[in-house]
Scaffold this active site. Structure first.
Site, PDB file in Angstrom:
ATOM      1  CG  HIS A 245      15.544  -6.909  77.749  1.00  0.00           C
ATOM      2  ND1 HIS A 245      16.153  -6.802  78.985  1.00  0.00           N
ATOM      3  CD2 HIS A 245      14.932  -5.718  77.543  1.00  0.00           C
ATOM      4  CE1 HIS A 245      15.924  -5.599  79.490  1.00  0.00           C
ATOM      5  NE2 HIS A 245      15.194  -4.925  78.641  1.00  0.00           N
ATOM      6  CE  LYS A 345      10.635   1.190  72.431  1.00  0.00           C
ATOM      7  NZ  LYS A 345      10.356   1.240  73.876  1.00  0.00           N
TER       8      LYS A 345
END
Length: 493
Positions: A245, A345
């Protein structure tokens, strides 16, 4: 219930079979089937399209339909659920009980496919199954020159495994038949980056050193690993997010203008960026990378467990859930411009954005000007999609007090047309054979070539990830990484 009437259906085309390996899995339920429903609702699928979900559950048609009703509808916006359209969509669906490791099971798939159809095989499975699936499809005579295969990330866990997968898949599917999907490349704002850069003249003269001071690319998630812990612990943030990404976003930011929108013309320029990334030595890895792992905290107002307390995570795991790093591109356009990449995260909020920080004024005549960057271009990818140009302006009143103001382009309100989600857009590209927004083999391998020394450096340095509290912006060391270049993450500036 939807009340708008979609555009007329397209002209009849060749029959299409879209086959989803892992058809009852999380990706299929949350993303692929909802995206295909939206394409069906708006009559963008060829008329003779059949969608085959493959899995190991011993379901009949009734059991599979009940599963679809229970699981998939919850991931479709209520205002788009038209019962007539939903019934038509379900009628397109079929289920085949199949063990992807057993060649004999592929005869059941062969019986389910339409004679003479175009075929798209979407491999929403673990990459370890890719080569066996392709071999079994070939053995069953289910691949021809019109067939296409879609490969989900991550493709491999290092350069050698990525090459091995590419070699094996390449025995059965040509490069023109292979679609390596990265859903970030299907986002409207990411595709708008091409227009922002190459469809306007305002930025191009400044889109280079020394007019750009730094580039920040952030993909932050507020969620933890959840049900993906088993997969994630063997992968980590660098392989899961940076290798694909973030590097793909960097390519679009940093590439030279392609000669056309031909898929290979665009991907040639992206490849040049990847090959121009300065290789990292072990000393670079120690200085210019930060690994983190979230500990217990709060997220979205709720208590959040630490990574080591998540189900299916070993108590001594050293897998990183956060990465920040500084990269450099060795070419004239980007010489001496630091590129900061960050992902994690359980961060403070869900946010994906690109920040172009332009150079400081060489001299200011305004003694009371704020001590902060003068000009920034901020491109928000999610949760909302907009482009914001930050400038300095005079406050009303006497004197010359300055403060930052923004010129905003809200892409969601600027256009009234429906905005397809990334997976819907990319699935339609696959059906139409458009490769521009998919990674080519040499791109994938160039990305792994740059990432692998970072993995090796971490292994040799034997340093544990730095702890950071769930609900924060990561370890303090990531701020220090920016500060050494006289910069700051956008939320800290």
């Amino acid at each position: 219930m939807a009340t708008t009437h979609p555009a007329p259906a397209p002209a009849p085309a060749e029959p299409l079979d879209l086959v989803i390996f892992g058809g009852a899995g999380d990706l299929s339920v949350r993303k692929l089937l909802p995206a295909l429903y939206m394409a069906h609702l708006h009559r963008n699928l060829p008329e003779a399209t059949r969608i085959h979900a493959l899995g190991r559950q011993p379901w009949d048609r009734e059991a599979f339909t009940a599963f679809i009703h229970e699981k998939v509808r919850g991931f479709i916006a209520p205002e788009t659920l038209d019962e007539t359209a939903w019934a038509g969509f379900v009628a397109r669906l079929g289920y085949v009980c199949l063990d992807a490791t057993q060649a004999a099971d592929f005869t059941a798939l062969a019986r389910a496919l339409q004679p003479g159809s175009d075929r798209v095989y979407y491999l929403a499975t673990a990459p370890t199954l890719f080569t066996g699936i392709c071999a079994h499809l070939h053995g069953a005579g289910l691949i021809d020159e019109r067939s296409r295969v879609v490969l989900e990330k991550p493709l491999g866990h290092d350069l050698a495994s990525a090459r091995a997968i590419n070699d094996e898949v390449g025995r059965y599917f040509s490069e023109a038949q292979t679609f390596r999907i990265d859903h970030y490349l299907g986002k409207e704002t990411v595709q708008n980056m091409m227009v922002l850069r190459f469809g306007n003249t305002i930025f191009e003269p400044l889109w280079r050193s020394p007019y750009i001071k730094s580039v920040q690319i952030t993909v932050a998630e507020s969620v933890g690993v959840g049900s993906r812990a088993g997969f994630y612990d063997g992968t980590g943030a660098l392989r899961d997010m940076v290798q694909n990404h973030l590097l793909q976003l960097l390519c679009i930011v940093a590439m030279e203008p392609p000669v056309s929108l031909d898929p290979d013309a665009v991907r040639d320029e992206k490849l040049k960026v990847l090959r121009s990334l300065r290789p990292m030595t072990e000393a670079d890895v120690a200085r210019d990378t930060v690994r983190g792992q979230y500990t217990a905290g709060a997220s979205n107002g709720d208590r959040a467990a630490g990574y080591l307390q998540e189900a299916n995570v070993p108590p001594d795991s050293t897998t990183e859930t956060f990465v920040a790093l500084r990269a450099h591109i060795n070419n004239w356009r980007w010489a001496n411009v630091p590129i900061f990449l960050r992902t994690g995260k359980r961060m403070a909020e869900r946010r994906s954005e690109i920040v172009i920080e332009f150079a400081d004024l060489p001299y200011t005549i305004f003694p009371d000007a704020p001590r902060q960057p003068v000009n920034r271009l901020m491109i928000r990818l999610q949760p909302e999609e907009h482009v914001q140009l930050q400038m300095m302006a005079k406050e009303p009143g006497s004197g010359m007090r300055l403060r930052p103001v923004s010129l905003d382009l809200d892409l969601e309100s600027a256009f009234s047309a429906r905005r397809a989600e990334a997976y819907e857009r990319l699935l339609m590209d696959v059906i139409k054979g458009r490769l521009t927004h998919f990674m080519r083999r040499d791109e994938l391998e160039a990305a792994w070539t740059w990432v692998e020394p970072i993995l090796d450096g971490w292994r040799n340095l034997s340093e544990k990830p730095r702890p950071y509290t769930a609900g924060s912006w990561g370890p303090a060391a990531s701020s220090a990484l920016m500060a050494r270049e006289g910069s700051a993450w956008v939320e800290e500036a």
